[in-house]
Design a protein around this motif. Structure first.
Motif, PDB file in Angstrom:
ATOM      1  N   ALA A  58       1.868   4.803  -0.409  1.00 28.37           N
ATOM      2  CA  ALA A  58       1.426   4.271  -1.700  1.00 28.37           C
ATOM      3  C   ALA A  58      -0.029   3.837  -1.581  1.00 28.37           C
ATOM      4  O   ALA A  58      -0.434   3.264  -0.566  1.00 28.37           O
ATOM      5  CB  ALA A  58       2.294   3.086  -2.113  1.00 28.37           C
ATOM      6  N   PHE A  59      -0.822   4.109  -2.606  1.00 29.72           N
ATOM      7  CA  PHE A  59      -2.234   3.755  -2.541  1.00 29.72           C
ATOM      8  C   PHE A  59      -2.732   3.301  -3.906  1.00 29.72           C
ATOM      9  O   PHE A  59      -2.205   3.691  -4.950  1.00 29.72           O
ATOM     10  CB  PHE A  59      -3.073   4.933  -2.030  1.00 29.72           C
ATOM     11  N   PHE A  60      -3.737   2.434  -3.894  1.00 26.54           N
ATOM     12  CA  PHE A  60      -4.326   1.944  -5.131  1.00 26.54           C
ATOM     13  C   PHE A  60      -5.741   1.458  -4.863  1.00 26.54           C
ATOM     14  O   PHE A  60      -6.125   1.181  -3.722  1.00 26.54           O
ATOM     15  CB  PHE A  60      -3.484   0.816  -5.754  1.00 26.54           C
ATOM     16  N   HIS A  87      -6.122  10.521  -2.401  1.00 28.99           N
ATOM     17  CA  HIS A  87      -5.007  11.402  -2.760  1.00 28.99           C
ATOM     18  C   HIS A  87      -5.186  12.772  -2.100  1.00 28.99           C
ATOM     19  O   HIS A  87      -4.235  13.339  -1.535  1.00 28.99           O
ATOM     20  CB  HIS A  87      -4.916  11.551  -4.273  1.00 28.99           C
ATOM     21  N   ALA A  88      -6.413  13.308  -2.160  1.00 29.79           N
ATOM     22  CA  ALA A  88      -6.666  14.628  -1.573  1.00 29.79           C
ATOM     23  C   ALA A  88      -6.476  14.609  -0.057  1.00 29.79           C
ATOM     24  O   ALA A  88      -5.881  15.534   0.518  1.00 29.79           O
ATOM     25  CB  ALA A  88      -8.075  15.095  -1.927  1.00 29.79           C
ATOM     26  N   PRO A 118       2.125  11.336  -1.358  1.00 27.22           N
ATOM     27  CA  PRO A 118       1.311  10.270  -1.936  1.00 27.22           C
ATOM     28  C   PRO A 118       1.959   9.647  -3.169  1.00 27.22           C
ATOM     29  O   PRO A 118       2.585  10.348  -3.968  1.00 27.22           O
ATOM     30  CB  PRO A 118       0.011  10.986  -2.309  1.00 27.22           C
ATOM     31  N   VAL A 119       1.815   8.336  -3.305  1.00 26.51           N
ATOM     32  CA  VAL A 119       2.323   7.601  -4.466  1.00 26.51           C
ATOM     33  C   VAL A 119       1.144   6.832  -5.063  1.00 26.51           C
ATOM     34  O   VAL A 119       0.709   5.816  -4.520  1.00 26.51           O
ATOM     35  CB  VAL A 119       3.454   6.627  -4.076  1.00 26.51           C
ATOM     36  N   ASP A 120       0.610   7.321  -6.175  1.00 29.68           N
ATOM     37  CA  ASP A 120      -0.581   6.736  -6.793  1.00 29.68           C
ATOM     38  C   ASP A 120      -0.179   5.562  -7.681  1.00 29.68           C
ATOM     39  O   ASP A 120       0.508   5.735  -8.686  1.00 29.68           O
ATOM     40  CB  ASP A 120      -1.303   7.802  -7.611  1.00 29.68           C
ATOM     41  N   LEU A 121      -0.633   4.349  -7.312  1.00 30.01           N
ATOM     42  CA  LEU A 121      -0.315   3.151  -8.084  1.00 30.01           C
ATOM     43  C   LEU A 121      -1.473   2.703  -8.972  1.00 30.01           C
ATOM     44  O   LEU A 121      -1.434   1.599  -9.526  1.00 30.01           O
ATOM     45  CB  LEU A 121       0.096   2.016  -7.131  1.00 30.01           C
TER      46      LEU A 121
END
Length: 257
Positions: free
Chosen positions: A31-33, A60-61, A70-73
């Motif tokens: 997860a990333f933000f 993300h890339a 990937p989990v885009d927060l």
């Protein structure tokens, strides 16, 4: 596996041994933000005092290329309650958490308080440039990587710290990044006491050896220095100034970005 070609070879080898299945591990979920009141996502209308967030897209890339899930927060605003909620949610849905921004001096004031409640941090800074403000620790059962806010620093810290850690998390044996020797085409100022990663381009010299040329301004916010580069010039921790013609270590981007 780094490519469909490698997957094909493994499948063929397994079949040649009469194996109809192989034990595998699932992809790591990351997860990333990004953090910051000033950030806009791509596609949003420009506004005074706002800048577009590039970090989530590069992260993300790089995560996708690494083979993780990937989990885009999205963007988390600069409020302790918002950051704490994002951290807890990220750790509940992922094996690792990656944030960008909010870990440099001053910015980290409430981040430290939040991390004290939701996890722990092993370190907040590292002797490198770009990327000095970088945190590593745990949030719940998830590994936590707190990356800087500047775009180039995000990419450099990911390549030299996050990438290998995530490979180990997935059970892979990380392979060292390939280094070659090249001549610096110009003088480079360097202060001993930190490792520096200068963005550069490689070109063959008349004697067959490579020359490395810095891609202009090396500020950690100048993403153009990465887009114009095809390699990273690595200047070691104890190294001082580099003179034109000196030999330096270079890591090509081929296969990395």
């Amino acid at each position: 596996l780094d490519s469909p070609a490698e997957a094909s070879v493994v499948a063929g080898l397994a079949a040649s041994l009469g194996l109809d299945s192989l034990p595998v591990r699932r992809r790591a979920r990351v997860a990333f933000f990004s953090t910051g009141d000033e950030l806009l996502s791509a596609g949003e209308s420009p506004a005074p005092g706002k800048v577009y967030d590039s970090n989530r897209y590069t992260i993300h890339a790089m995560l996708t290329r690494l083979g993780v899930e990937p989990v885009d927060l999205g963007v988390v605003r600069d409020r302790p309650d918002a950051l704490e909620a994002a951290m807890r949610h990220a750790a509940s849905v992922a094996d690792a958490v990656v944030s960008s921004g909010g870990v440099s001096v001053g910015e980290a004031d409430f981040t430290r308080d939040v991390m004290a409640r939701v996890g722990d941090v092993a370190f907040w800074t590292i002797a490198m440039r770009p990327g000095r403000p970088m945190a590593f620790g745990r949030v719940g059962d998830a590994c936590y990587f707190g990356l800087p806010g500047n775009p180039v620093a995000v990419m450099v810290t990911f390549l030299f710290f996050v990438r290998e850690a995530l490979e180990r998390l997935m059970g892979a044996e990380p392979r060292p990044l390939p280094r070659i020797r090249a001549r610096s085409s110009a003088a480079v100022r360097k202060r001993p006491g930190r490792t520096e990663y200068q963005r550069a381009t490689l070109s063959p010299g008349p004697d067959g050896f490579y020359d490395a040329t810095i891609t202009g301004s090396q500020g950690s916010g100048v993403l153009r220095s990465m887009s114009e580069a095809d390699c990273m010039m690595v200047l070691g921790h104890a190294q001082g100034d580099v003179a034109a013609g000196d030999w330096v270590d270079v890591i090509p981007f081929r296969g990395l970005l």
